[in-house]
Write an enzyme that holds these catalytic residues in place. Structure first.
Site, PDB file in Angstrom:
ATOM      1  N   THR A  13       0.831  -1.215   0.000  1.00 11.91           N
ATOM      2  CA  THR A  13       0.000   0.000   0.000  1.00 11.91           C
ATOM      3  C   THR A  13       0.862   1.262   0.000  1.00 11.91           C
ATOM      4  O   THR A  13       0.691   2.161  -0.839  1.00 11.91           O
ATOM      5  CB  THR A  13      -0.914   0.003   1.253  1.00 11.91           C
ATOM      6  OG1 THR A  13      -1.674  -1.204   1.274  1.00 11.91           O
ATOM      7  CG2 THR A  13      -1.843   1.190   1.255  1.00 11.91           C
ATOM      8  N   VAL A  14       1.805   1.336   0.931  1.00 10.15           N
ATOM      9  CA  VAL A  14       2.581   2.577   1.101  1.00 10.15           C
ATOM     10  C   VAL A  14       3.628   2.740   0.004  1.00 10.15           C
ATOM     11  O   VAL A  14       3.743   3.814  -0.604  1.00 10.15           O
ATOM     12  CB  VAL A  14       3.232   2.604   2.510  1.00 10.15           C
ATOM     13  CG1 VAL A  14       4.079   3.865   2.675  1.00 10.15           C
ATOM     14  CG2 VAL A  14       2.163   2.530   3.600  1.00 10.15           C
ATOM     15  N   LYS A 104       6.418   1.973  11.947  1.00 17.41           N
ATOM     16  CA  LYS A 104       6.319   2.366  13.380  1.00 17.41           C
ATOM     17  C   LYS A 104       6.681   1.233  14.329  1.00 17.41           C
ATOM     18  O   LYS A 104       7.166   1.471  15.419  1.00 17.41           O
ATOM     19  CB  LYS A 104       4.923   2.908  13.702  1.00 17.41           C
ATOM     20  CG  LYS A 104       3.771   1.952  13.472  1.00 17.41           C
ATOM     21  CD  LYS A 104       3.039   2.280  12.204  1.00 17.41           C
ATOM     22  CE  LYS A 104       2.161   1.162  11.753  1.00 17.41           C
ATOM     23  NZ  LYS A 104       0.892   1.543  11.229  1.00 17.41           N
ATOM     24  N   GLU A 128       7.958  11.008   9.711  1.00 13.53           N
ATOM     25  CA  GLU A 128       6.616  11.590   9.852  1.00 13.53           C
ATOM     26  C   GLU A 128       5.516  10.541   9.671  1.00 13.53           C
ATOM     27  O   GLU A 128       4.515  10.534  10.378  1.00 13.53           O
ATOM     28  CB  GLU A 128       6.453  12.703   8.797  1.00 13.53           C
ATOM     29  CG  GLU A 128       5.128  13.430   8.858  1.00 13.53           C
ATOM     30  CD  GLU A 128       4.972  14.235  10.137  1.00 13.53           C
ATOM     31  OE1 GLU A 128       5.647  15.254  10.281  1.00 13.53           O
ATOM     32  OE2 GLU A 128       4.171  13.832  11.003  1.00 13.53           O
ATOM     33  N   GLY A 186      -6.953  -0.577   2.660  1.00 13.28           N
ATOM     34  CA  GLY A 186      -5.514  -0.391   2.893  1.00 13.28           C
ATOM     35  C   GLY A 186      -5.211   0.345   4.188  1.00 13.28           C
ATOM     36  O   GLY A 186      -4.095   0.839   4.379  1.00 13.28           O
ATOM     37  N   GLU A 189      -3.167  -3.041   9.048  1.00 12.28           N
ATOM     38  CA  GLU A 189      -1.902  -3.733   8.801  1.00 12.28           C
ATOM     39  C   GLU A 189      -2.203  -5.070   8.120  1.00 12.28           C
ATOM     40  O   GLU A 189      -3.323  -5.597   8.227  1.00 12.28           O
ATOM     41  CB  GLU A 189      -1.190  -3.999  10.125  1.00 12.28           C
ATOM     42  CG  GLU A 189      -0.891  -2.756  10.946  1.00 12.28           C
ATOM     43  CD  GLU A 189      -0.009  -1.750  10.211  1.00 12.28           C
ATOM     44  OE1 GLU A 189       1.071  -2.117   9.753  1.00 12.28           O
ATOM     45  OE2 GLU A 189      -0.426  -0.582  10.092  1.00 12.28           O
ATOM     46  N   LYS A 204       2.778   4.202  18.377  1.00  9.71           N
ATOM     47  CA  LYS A 204       2.807   5.602  17.914  1.00  9.71           C
ATOM     48  C   LYS A 204       2.936   6.544  19.110  1.00  9.71           C
ATOM     49  O   LYS A 204       3.627   7.561  19.041  1.00  9.71           O
ATOM     50  CB  LYS A 204       1.547   5.906  17.103  1.00  9.71           C
ATOM     51  CG  LYS A 204       1.528   5.163  15.769  1.00  9.71           C
ATOM     52  CD  LYS A 204       0.145   5.168  15.167  1.00  9.71           C
ATOM     53  CE  LYS A 204       0.101   4.473  13.824  1.00  9.71           C
ATOM     54  NZ  LYS A 204      -1.257   4.185  13.369  1.00  9.71           N
TER      55      LYS A 204
HETATM   56  P1  NAP Z   1       1.868  -4.022   2.852  1.00 12.30           P
HETATM   57  O1  NAP Z   1       0.802  -3.541   1.942  1.00 12.30           O
HETATM   58  O2  NAP Z   1       1.712  -5.301   3.561  1.00 12.30           O
HETATM   59  O3  NAP Z   1       3.229  -4.043   2.005  1.00 12.30           O
HETATM   60  C1  NAP Z   1       4.433  -4.442   2.549  1.00 12.30           C
HETATM   61  C2  NAP Z   1       5.495  -4.507   1.469  1.00 12.30           C
HETATM   62  O4  NAP Z   1       6.747  -4.786   2.076  1.00 12.30           O
HETATM   63  C3  NAP Z   1       5.232  -5.582   0.432  1.00 12.30           C
HETATM   64  O5  NAP Z   1       5.629  -5.111  -0.834  1.00 12.30           O
HETATM   65  C4  NAP Z   1       6.160  -6.742   0.862  1.00 12.30           C
HETATM   66  O6  NAP Z   1       6.641  -7.516  -0.224  1.00 12.30           O
HETATM   67  C5  NAP Z   1       7.316  -5.960   1.449  1.00 12.30           C
HETATM   68  N1  NAP Z   1       7.996  -6.684   2.519  1.00 12.30           N
HETATM   69  C6  NAP Z   1       7.505  -7.061   3.713  1.00 12.30           C
HETATM   70  N2  NAP Z   1       8.447  -7.670   4.440  1.00 12.30           N
HETATM   71  C7  NAP Z   1       9.565  -7.679   3.676  1.00 12.30           C
HETATM   72  C8  NAP Z   1      10.887  -8.172   3.841  1.00 12.30           C
HETATM   73  N3  NAP Z   1      11.257  -8.791   4.971  1.00 12.30           N
HETATM   74  N4  NAP Z   1      11.786  -7.979   2.862  1.00 12.30           N
HETATM   75  C9  NAP Z   1      11.437  -7.361   1.711  1.00 12.30           C
HETATM   76  N5  NAP Z   1      10.193  -6.868   1.484  1.00 12.30           N
HETATM   77  C10 NAP Z   1       9.288  -7.047   2.454  1.00 12.30           C
HETATM   78  O7  NAP Z   1       2.167  -2.932   3.993  1.00 12.30           O
HETATM   79  P2  NAP Z   1       1.870  -1.368   3.923  1.00 12.30           P
HETATM   80  O8  NAP Z   1       0.468  -1.109   4.351  1.00 12.30           O
HETATM   81  O9  NAP Z   1       2.373  -0.798   2.651  1.00 12.30           O
HETATM   82  O10 NAP Z   1       2.783  -0.865   5.135  1.00 12.30           O
HETATM   83  C11 NAP Z   1       4.187  -0.775   4.981  1.00 12.30           C
HETATM   84  C12 NAP Z   1       4.771  -0.185   6.272  1.00 12.30           C
HETATM   85  O11 NAP Z   1       4.222   1.102   6.504  1.00 12.30           O
HETATM   86  C13 NAP Z   1       4.441  -1.023   7.518  1.00 12.30           C
HETATM   87  O12 NAP Z   1       5.536  -0.948   8.389  1.00 12.30           O
HETATM   88  C14 NAP Z   1       3.225  -0.295   8.093  1.00 12.30           C
HETATM   89  O13 NAP Z   1       3.089  -0.479   9.473  1.00 12.30           O
HETATM   90  C15 NAP Z   1       3.552   1.144   7.757  1.00 12.30           C
HETATM   91  N6  NAP Z   1       2.388   2.039   7.621  1.00 12.30           N
HETATM   92  C16 NAP Z   1       1.300   1.662   6.899  1.00 12.30           C
HETATM   93  C17 NAP Z   1       0.243   2.566   6.752  1.00 12.30           C
HETATM   94  C18 NAP Z   1      -0.986   2.228   5.959  1.00 12.30           C
HETATM   95  O14 NAP Z   1      -1.927   3.027   5.988  1.00 12.30           O
HETATM   96  N7  NAP Z   1      -1.026   1.118   5.236  1.00 12.30           N
HETATM   97  C19 NAP Z   1       0.318   3.829   7.347  1.00 12.30           C
HETATM   98  C20 NAP Z   1       1.473   4.191   8.070  1.00 12.30           C
HETATM   99  C21 NAP Z   1       2.508   3.284   8.193  1.00 12.30           C
HETATM  100  P3  NAP Z   1       5.635  -8.402  -1.147  1.00 12.30           P
HETATM  101  O15 NAP Z   1       4.832  -7.397  -1.915  1.00 12.30           O
HETATM  102  O16 NAP Z   1       6.522  -9.217  -1.987  1.00 12.30           O
HETATM  103  O17 NAP Z   1       4.803  -9.185  -0.161  1.00 12.30           O
HETATM  104  N1  HSE Z   2      -2.898   0.397  10.423  1.00  8.85           N
HETATM  105  C1  HSE Z   2      -2.583   1.737  10.762  1.00  8.85           C
HETATM  106  C2  HSE Z   2      -3.840   2.450  11.187  1.00  8.85           C
HETATM  107  C3  HSE Z   2      -1.953   2.414   9.578  1.00  8.85           C
HETATM  108  O1  HSE Z   2      -4.926   1.961  10.905  1.00  8.85           O
HETATM  109  O2  HSE Z   2      -3.729   3.514  11.815  1.00  8.85           O
HETATM  110  C4  HSE Z   2      -1.420   3.802   9.880  1.00  8.85           C
HETATM  111  O3  HSE Z   2      -0.323   3.758  10.743  1.00  8.85           O
END
Ligand code: NAP
Ligand code: HSE
Length: 328
Positions: A13-14, A104, A128, A186, A189, A204
């Site tokens: 997603t990110v 985080k 941020e 999205g 987590e 957080k």
């Molecule tokens: P996601 O959709 O599950 O995507 C995670 C990505 O990281 C995928 O591309 C995955 O690869 C890759 N990945 C995971 N573990 C890995 C590893 N050990 N080595 C290499 N690649 C790896 O997660 P997301 O929602 O984008 O979130 C990413 C990060 O941002 C997380 O730490 C989350 O807590 C944080 N975050 C998310 C949001 C939100 O709104 N979603 C907001 C703030 C912060 P594959 O595609 O091959 O599986």
């Molecule tokens: N899963 C987290 C939330 C993403 O819902 O707040 C943003 O950090």
């Protein structure tokens, strides 16, 4: 024109959001900063997975392909969990890469060490997006300090929880159905346990504590309760009495310098500043000696709010060309 080369760790997603924004705003960024931004590599876990096409970019599952490429200037980290993210970023800082992270889980525990390391190696480290998605709370608290002293920080720090509570109240949707919607959008987590158990909001809060107070309380001393125990009947009863459940994370410092934190669902009335904060929005109330209370509200999760916070860090790091206003 000079170029800045970047790598993305994670393309979920990110990570996809960062790619989209850097592409969509390519020309504006070029004009604003004087740099062409070139995404050269993307790290994923599974290179065979079907995903958005990224022509000309190397997709790899080998971190060393990125960390050994001295042409790369910036790394955006958006993978999941404490490890291997912490090890990757430690090595990246040591090698002189600038870092922007959304992770985080990793940052709540290792943020202070990474920030110290980044200072020693004279590289930028932006975080941020770790806290409250698109709400610029890190930048705001950083700019309040050191001219003011923060006394308390409280608010809604998990978008998924607030989204679920809102859906249960507004549409009478059961917990699991609302959670499923948050996953599809999205917000949640990959494993939503930490969202609904309160752990995500707790982390957080710890990031904010380190920033606002220079330290964190002993993690074991902070009671953490999630929204998983709140039933649709609880929400409906509260609604009848003009009350709402909010999942609130709260940390304050007392006169002796001791920190007091808590995370959990709270019933609030119409006069409470968090009463009207619905859906995926987060809200943070910062109380300081001189300012009184300042409230920030905005989307706390999702592709574009989170990626935009990271690109915001990035643009702040590379600086803007000074704009000269000419009077005709
Ligand atoms: P996601 O959709 O599950 O995507 C995670 C990505 O990281 C995928 O591309 C995955 O690869 C890759 N990945 C995971 N573990 C890995 C590893 N050990 N080595 C290499 N690649 C790896 O997660 P997301 O929602 O984008 O979130 C990413 C990060 O941002 C997380 O730490 C989350 O807590 C944080 N975050 C998310 C949001 C939100 O709104 N979603 C907001 C703030 C912060 P594959 O595609 O091959 O599986
Ligand atoms: N899963 C987290 C939330 C993403 O819902 O707040 C943003 O950090």
């Amino acid at each position: 024109m000079p170029s800045i080369k970047v790598a993305l760790l994670g393309f979920g997603t990110v990570g996809e959001g960062i790619y989209r924004i850097l592409n969509e705003r390519k020309e504006e960024i070029r004009q604003e900063t004087g740099y062409a931004i070139d995404i050269v590599s993307i790290l994923v876990r599974d290179t065979a997975k079907e995903r958005l096409a990224t022509p000309g970019i190397k997709i790899t599952d080998d971190i060393q392909e990125i960390l050994s490429n001295s042409d790369i200037d910036f790394i955006f980290e958006a993978i999941v969990g404490e490890e291997p993210a912490y090890s990757y970023l430690t090595e990246a800082i040591e090698k002189g890469f600038h870092i922007i992270t959304a992770n985080k889980t990793m940052f709540a525990k290792h943020g202070s060490a990474l920030l110290k390391h980044a200072k020693v190696r004279d590289v930028h480290l932006g975080y941020e997006a770790t806290t409250a998605g698109g709400v610029p709370i890190i930048r705001t608290v950083t700019s309040l300090l050191p001219a003011d002293r923060v006394r308390r920080v409280r608010g809604i720090l998990n978008g998924t929880s607030n989204f679920i509570l809102t859906k249960m109240r507004e549409a009478g949707i059961p917990f699991n159905a609302a959670l499923h919607e948050a996953q599809v959008l999205g917000y949640a987590e990959a494993d939503p346990t930490d969202d609904i158990s309160g752990k995500d909001a707790f982390r957080k809060l710890m990031i904010l504590s380190a920033l606002a107070f220079g330290s964190q309380p002993n993690w074991r001393d902070v009671p953490v309760v999630g929204i998983d125990a709140v039933t649709i009947e609880d929400v409906a009863d509260a609604f009848k009495n003009q009350l709402r459940y909010r999942h609130v994370a709260d940390i304050s410092i007392d006169e002796k310098g001791a920190l007091h934190g808590s995370v959990g669902p709270v019933l609030i009335g119409t006069d409470h500043p968090l009463y009207g904060v619905d859906g995926v929005d987060n809200a943070i109330i910062v109380e300081t000696d001189h300012l009184g209370a300042l409230t920030l509200v905005g989307p706390g999760a999702g592709m574009y709010p989170t990626a935009s916070a990271m690109v915001g860090d990035f643009l702040q790091m590379i600086g803007k060309r000074e704009r000269v206003l000419v009077n005709n």
